[in-house]
Design a protein around this motif. Structure first.
Motif, PDB file in Angstrom:
ATOM      1  N   ALA A  34       0.836  -1.200   0.000  1.00 37.02           N
ATOM      2  CA  ALA A  34       0.000   0.000   0.000  1.00 37.02           C
ATOM      3  C   ALA A  34       0.873   1.252   0.000  1.00 37.02           C
ATOM      4  CB  ALA A  34      -0.929   0.015   1.219  1.00 37.02           C
ATOM      5  N   SER A  35       0.463   2.220  -0.799  1.00 37.82           N
ATOM      6  CA  SER A  35       1.121   3.526  -0.800  1.00 37.82           C
ATOM      7  C   SER A  35       0.306   4.479   0.054  1.00 37.82           C
ATOM      8  CB  SER A  35       1.233   4.069  -2.225  1.00 37.82           C
ATOM      9  OG  SER A  35       1.713   5.404  -2.177  1.00 37.82           O
ATOM     10  N   GLN A  36       0.903   4.894   1.151  1.00 38.59           N
ATOM     11  CA  GLN A  36       0.253   5.746   2.149  1.00 38.59           C
ATOM     12  C   GLN A  36       0.984   7.080   2.144  1.00 38.59           C
ATOM     13  OE1 GLN A  36       0.854   3.994   5.977  1.00 38.59           O
ATOM     14  NE2 GLN A  36      -0.107   5.642   7.128  1.00 38.59           N
ATOM     15  N   SER A  37       0.242   8.174   2.018  1.00 40.95           N
ATOM     16  CA  SER A  37       0.958   9.452   1.970  1.00 40.95           C
ATOM     17  C   SER A  37       0.124  10.563   2.564  1.00 40.95           C
ATOM     18  CB  SER A  37       1.365   9.796   0.537  1.00 40.95           C
ATOM     19  OG  SER A  37       0.234  10.055  -0.262  1.00 40.95           O
ATOM     20  N   SER A  38       0.798  11.681   2.756  1.00 39.88           N
ATOM     21  CA  SER A  38       0.176  12.840   3.396  1.00 39.88           C
ATOM     22  C   SER A  38       0.982  14.058   3.012  1.00 39.88           C
ATOM     23  CB  SER A  38       0.197  12.640   4.920  1.00 39.88           C
ATOM     24  OG  SER A  38       0.216  13.873   5.593  1.00 39.88           O
ATOM     25  N   GLY A  39       0.288  15.155   2.750  1.00 41.27           N
ATOM     26  CA  GLY A  39       0.993  16.397   2.484  1.00 41.27           C
ATOM     27  C   GLY A  39       1.818  16.857   3.671  1.00 41.27           C
ATOM     28  N   TRP A  40       1.445  16.458   4.847  1.00 40.00           N
ATOM     29  CA  TRP A  40       2.174  16.830   6.051  1.00 40.00           C
ATOM     30  C   TRP A  40       3.358  15.907   6.313  1.00 40.00           C
ATOM     31  CZ3 TRP A  40      -2.909  17.505   5.337  1.00 40.00           C
ATOM     32  CH2 TRP A  40      -3.479  18.705   5.752  1.00 40.00           C
ATOM     33  N   PHE A  41       3.096  14.607   6.186  1.00 40.64           N
ATOM     34  CA  PHE A  41       4.050  13.631   6.719  1.00 40.64           C
ATOM     35  C   PHE A  41       4.751  12.826   5.632  1.00 40.64           C
ATOM     36  CE2 PHE A  41       0.418  14.092   9.681  1.00 40.64           C
ATOM     37  CZ  PHE A  41       1.056  14.888  10.618  1.00 40.64           C
ATOM     38  N   GLY A  42       4.468  13.093   4.375  1.00 39.02           N
ATOM     39  CA  GLY A  42       5.217  12.461   3.310  1.00 39.02           C
ATOM     40  C   GLY A  42       4.736  11.071   2.968  1.00 39.02           C
ATOM     41  N   GLN A  43       5.681  10.274   2.482  1.00 43.81           N
ATOM     42  CA  GLN A  43       5.373   8.971   1.916  1.00 43.81           C
ATOM     43  C   GLN A  43       5.682   7.850   2.902  1.00 43.81           C
ATOM     44  OE1 GLN A  43       4.153   8.181  -1.331  1.00 43.81           O
ATOM     45  NE2 GLN A  43       3.940   6.171  -0.371  1.00 43.81           N
ATOM     46  N   VAL A  44       4.783   6.872   2.982  1.00 45.81           N
ATOM     47  CA  VAL A  44       5.005   5.635   3.716  1.00 45.81           C
ATOM     48  C   VAL A  44       4.584   4.503   2.787  1.00 45.81           C
ATOM     49  CG1 VAL A  44       4.345   4.250   5.736  1.00 45.81           C
ATOM     50  CG2 VAL A  44       4.566   6.744   5.934  1.00 45.81           C
ATOM     51  N   VAL A  45       5.298   3.393   2.832  1.00 45.52           N
ATOM     52  CA  VAL A  45       4.869   2.201   2.104  1.00 45.52           C
ATOM     53  C   VAL A  45       4.592   1.107   3.126  1.00 45.52           C
ATOM     54  CG1 VAL A  45       5.487   0.442   0.398  1.00 45.52           C
ATOM     55  CG2 VAL A  45       6.224   2.812   0.077  1.00 45.52           C
ATOM     56  N   GLN A  46       3.456   0.478   2.982  1.00 49.45           N
ATOM     57  CA  GLN A  46       3.045  -0.573   3.919  1.00 49.45           C
ATOM     58  C   GLN A  46       3.010  -1.921   3.207  1.00 49.45           C
ATOM     59  OE1 GLN A  46       2.216  -0.301   7.193  1.00 49.45           O
ATOM     60  NE2 GLN A  46       1.936   1.903   7.505  1.00 49.45           N
ATOM     61  N   ALA A  65      -1.702  12.875  15.612  1.00 51.06           N
ATOM     62  CA  ALA A  65      -2.474  11.624  15.553  1.00 51.06           C
ATOM     63  C   ALA A  65      -2.021  10.712  14.421  1.00 51.06           C
ATOM     64  CB  ALA A  65      -3.960  11.950  15.403  1.00 51.06           C
ATOM     65  N   HIS A  66      -1.755  11.263  13.244  1.00 54.96           N
ATOM     66  CA  HIS A  66      -1.369  10.423  12.106  1.00 54.96           C
ATOM     67  C   HIS A  66      -0.086   9.660  12.406  1.00 54.96           C
ATOM     68  CE1 HIS A  66      -4.371  12.754  10.004  1.00 54.96           C
ATOM     69  NE2 HIS A  66      -4.166  12.109   8.884  1.00 54.96           N
ATOM     70  N   LEU A  67       0.843  10.311  13.074  1.00 58.11           N
ATOM     71  CA  LEU A  67       2.116   9.636  13.348  1.00 58.11           C
ATOM     72  C   LEU A  67       1.991   8.675  14.528  1.00 58.11           C
ATOM     73  CD1 LEU A  67       4.732  12.465  12.691  1.00 58.11           C
ATOM     74  CD2 LEU A  67       3.792  10.741  11.127  1.00 58.11           C
ATOM     75  N   ARG A  68       1.095   8.964  15.457  1.00 61.37           N
ATOM     76  CA  ARG A  68       0.828   7.982  16.520  1.00 61.37           C
ATOM     77  C   ARG A  68       0.263   6.708  15.912  1.00 61.37           C
ATOM     78  NH1 ARG A  68      -1.447  12.568  19.408  1.00 61.37           N
ATOM     79  NH2 ARG A  68      -3.574  11.760  19.221  1.00 61.37           N
ATOM     80  N   LEU A  69      -0.632   6.884  14.953  1.00 55.80           N
ATOM     81  CA  LEU A  69      -1.221   5.718  14.283  1.00 55.80           C
ATOM     82  C   LEU A  69      -0.145   4.937  13.531  1.00 55.80           C
ATOM     83  CD1 LEU A  69      -3.913   4.277  13.387  1.00 55.80           C
ATOM     84  CD2 LEU A  69      -3.888   5.796  11.411  1.00 55.80           C
ATOM     85  N   LEU A  70       0.717   5.667  12.852  1.00 53.12           N
ATOM     86  CA  LEU A  70       1.765   5.002  12.072  1.00 53.12           C
ATOM     87  C   LEU A  70       2.724   4.237  12.983  1.00 53.12           C
ATOM     88  CD1 LEU A  70       3.322   4.515   9.423  1.00 53.12           C
ATOM     89  CD2 LEU A  70       4.456   6.716   9.809  1.00 53.12           C
ATOM     90  N   ALA A  71       3.113   4.865  14.084  1.00 52.81           N
ATOM     91  CA  ALA A  71       4.107   4.237  14.969  1.00 52.81           C
ATOM     92  C   ALA A  71       3.472   3.278  15.973  1.00 52.81           C
ATOM     93  CB  ALA A  71       4.887   5.327  15.705  1.00 52.81           C
ATOM     94  N   GLY A  72       2.163   3.307  16.077  1.00 50.07           N
ATOM     95  CA  GLY A  72       1.498   2.436  17.037  1.00 50.07           C
ATOM     96  C   GLY A  72       1.794   2.809  18.480  1.00 50.07           C
ATOM     97  N   VAL A  73       1.810   4.105  18.757  1.00 52.56           N
ATOM     98  CA  VAL A  73       2.128   4.583  20.105  1.00 52.56           C
ATOM     99  C   VAL A  73       1.015   5.495  20.602  1.00 52.56           C
ATOM    100  CG1 VAL A  73       4.613   4.429  19.674  1.00 52.56           C
ATOM    101  CG2 VAL A  73       3.402   6.586  19.224  1.00 52.56           C
ATOM    102  N   GLY A  74       1.085   5.817  21.880  1.00 54.16           N
ATOM    103  CA  GLY A  74       0.127   6.727  22.470  1.00 54.16           C
ATOM    104  C   GLY A  74       0.492   8.173  22.186  1.00 54.16           C
ATOM    105  N   GLN A  75      -0.266   9.065  22.814  1.00 57.15           N
ATOM    106  CA  GLN A  75      -0.064  10.490  22.533  1.00 57.15           C
ATOM    107  C   GLN A  75       1.344  10.944  22.904  1.00 57.15           C
ATOM    108  OE1 GLN A  75      -3.147  13.011  23.978  1.00 57.15           O
ATOM    109  NE2 GLN A  75      -1.982  14.902  23.660  1.00 57.15           N
ATOM    110  N   GLU A  76       1.853  10.397  24.001  1.00 58.80           N
ATOM    111  CA  GLU A  76       3.170  10.844  24.455  1.00 58.80           C
ATOM    112  C   GLU A  76       4.100   9.645  24.571  1.00 58.80           C
ATOM    113  OE1 GLU A  76       3.515  13.992  27.525  1.00 58.80           O
ATOM    114  OE2 GLU A  76       4.667  12.497  28.634  1.00 58.80           O
ATOM    115  N   ILE A  77       5.302   9.800  24.055  1.00 62.76           N
ATOM    116  CA  ILE A  77       6.299   8.752  24.204  1.00 62.76           C
ATOM    117  C   ILE A  77       7.564   9.371  24.787  1.00 62.76           C
ATOM    118  CG2 ILE A  77       5.452   7.196  22.405  1.00 62.76           C
ATOM    119  CD1 ILE A  77       7.251   8.479  20.437  1.00 62.76           C
TER     120      ILE A  77
END
Lengths: 371, 101
Positions: free
Chosen positions: A53-65, B11-23
């Motif tokens: 999966a290609s996952q992306s965001s204008g804020w956080f860039g590109q991720v591949v899953q 929130a988006h990066l918490r979801l990506l990393a699988g972590v809570g609000q604060e690490i």
């Protein structure tokens, strides 16, 4: 009877839908990667539970899953997309040189023979390959460094490499398309590339018959006859029977030949589908009627397919990667809209049903036919 | 000396990393944006490239850094972070700029 699994990328996450071979009742899983743009996800033809999966965001860039279990669990793999050597420049919208900058992956194309090998089509246009299931990426730089590269110019959606077609009969041959550079082909596994745009005619560029500069929206082929390519260009539906060396228009009696998607029936290489869109300034169906057009003669003669599709007040778009076909005996056709509807036909397009109606805007649809 | 720095992710990066609000990330030596992000990415490799460019290490344009009610986004990545962050009294906030829908 088999079953099918739909892989749907949207503006706010991915959805996976499953059904048995009747394709009447669907189970919906998702959103996966909620809130992220999922431009594309696709499964390996040789290991259907291996998904990318290609996952992306204008804020956080590109991720591949990557998933190894059909989308139950996912693991982020490498997002390190680096252009080979000095990236150089392409043309910006105003004609000035502009540095090549990686923005996102539009399309992931798993190998036909190896589950760990896949291709990624990027914006700014480049083709990357991974041979380790996404753990690392290498650019096939012969494409971007083709002599015409400095003249490539972005389309309105960016300078994206959005179509990757692997030739099932010739592992050294790959077709790609870039908006708005055009179509290209390699016959040596990606080392060297040639533009395959002869016969394309685009009134809105300085030289209507130029070698590059055509806004190709999508291409499709039938695996049994990969020399035959179908193309939805910005305007015009086109066909080539010599692997892209020459093209002829097959728009025929379409009510408008602008559109984004084109796809081919799984068992009938001369049956193809498009969704005509009013114009490049009005990205919605003509007269508010959502109609898929089917040709059973390889183009030129088209019939509207409307049963089960909204025939009034419909103003959605169907984006370039948002149509797919399954390979069950009675071929299933699927497409998603920018309005979040996902339509399916279990009878080659004669009848349609909305299997979900309120997803985020659909960016891509792929289907897997499973045992 | 080891510092334990609290980091809050969007929130988006918490979801990506699988972590809570604060690490919490542990690091030795200077506590700067760069060293905190180095430690964060070492603990959570999937975050590489999402907060700063993988090669240049520059902050992505729509990412901001705040701490102690101050915008630290335009400071040098090698500037020492506020004492309250180093001491673990205040978190370093990684924020996605508010824009769009």
């Amino acid at each position: 009877m088999g079953k099918v699994r739909l892989l749907v990328g949207t503006r706010k996450g991915a959805f996976i839908l499953t059904s048995d071979g009747t394709r009447k009742d669907w189970t919906v899983s998702g959103p996966h990667f909620a809130g992220w743009e999922i431009y594309h996800l696709k499964g390996s033809p040789v290991d259907p539970d291996r998904l990318y999966a290609s996952q992306s965001s204008g804020w956080f860039g590109q991720v591949v899953q990557r998933s190894n279990d059909g989308g139950l669990t996912w693991e982020a793999v490498s997002n390190n997309f680096v252009y080979e050597g000095v990236a150089g420049t392409h043309q910006w919208y105003d004609g000035t040189p502009h540095p090549w900058e990686f923005k996102r992956v539009w399309h992931l194309e798993p190998s036909l023979t190896c589950p760990d090998t896949l291709y990624a089509g990027a914006e700014d246009a480049a083709l990357f390959r991974s041979v380790d299931a996404g753990a690392s990426w290498t650019e096939l730089a012969g494409l971007r460094t083709h002599g015409t590269g400095p003249a490539w110019q972005p389309g309105a959606g960016g300078m994206c490499l959005h179509t990757i077609l692997l030739d099932p009969l010739n592992p050294q041959r790959i077709f790609i398309a870039i908006s708005a550079a055009g179509a290209f082909r390699t016959d040596d596994g990606g080392q060297s590339w040639k533009p395959i745009n002869r016969g394309l005619h685009s009134l809105y560029i300085p030289d209507p018959a130029a070698e590059v500069g055509h806004c190709v929206h999508h291409m499709a082929l039938h695996p049994s006859r990969p020399e035959t390519l179908y193309m939805q260009k910005h305007w015009d539906v086109m066909r080539s029977d010599d692997a892209g060396d020459s093209w002829r228009e097959i728009s025929g009696n379409l009510p408008t030949d602008f559109g984004f998607v084109v796809d081919v029936h799984a068992h009938e290489p001369e049956t193809l589908y498009v969704v005509p869109i009013k114009s490049d300034s009005e990205h919605f169906p003509l007269d508010g009627q959502l109609r898929v057009y089917r040709s059973v003669s390889g183009g030129d003669e088209w019939e509207p397919l409307t049963k089960g599709l909204p025939q009034s007040n419909c103003y959605v778009n169907v984006l370039r990667d948002a149509m797919a076909v399954d390979t069950l005996d009675d071929c299933g056709i699927y497409f998603g809209t920018t309005g979040g509807q996902l339509y399916a036909s279990a009878d080659s397009g004669d009848n349609w049903q909305a299997i979900v109606r309120d997803l985020p805007a659909v960016l891509s649809v792929e289907v897997q036919t499973l045992p | 000396m080891t510092s334990c720095v609290r980091v809050e992710l969007p929130a988006h990066l918490r979801l990506l990393a699988g972590v809570g609000q604060e690490i919490v990330v542990s690091l030795t030596g200077p506590v700067t944006q760069r060293t905190v992000l180095d430690a964060l990415e070492a603990d959570h490799p999937m975050l590489k490239g999402t907060i700063r460019d993988r090669t240049s290490k520059l902050r992505r344009p729509f990412i901001r850094f705040f701490a102690c009610e101050e915008d630290l986004s335009h400071l040098s990545p090698d500037d020492t972070l506020p004492v309250a962050v180093i001491d673990g009294q205040e978190p370093l906030l990684v924020v996605g700029a508010i824009a769009g829908g």
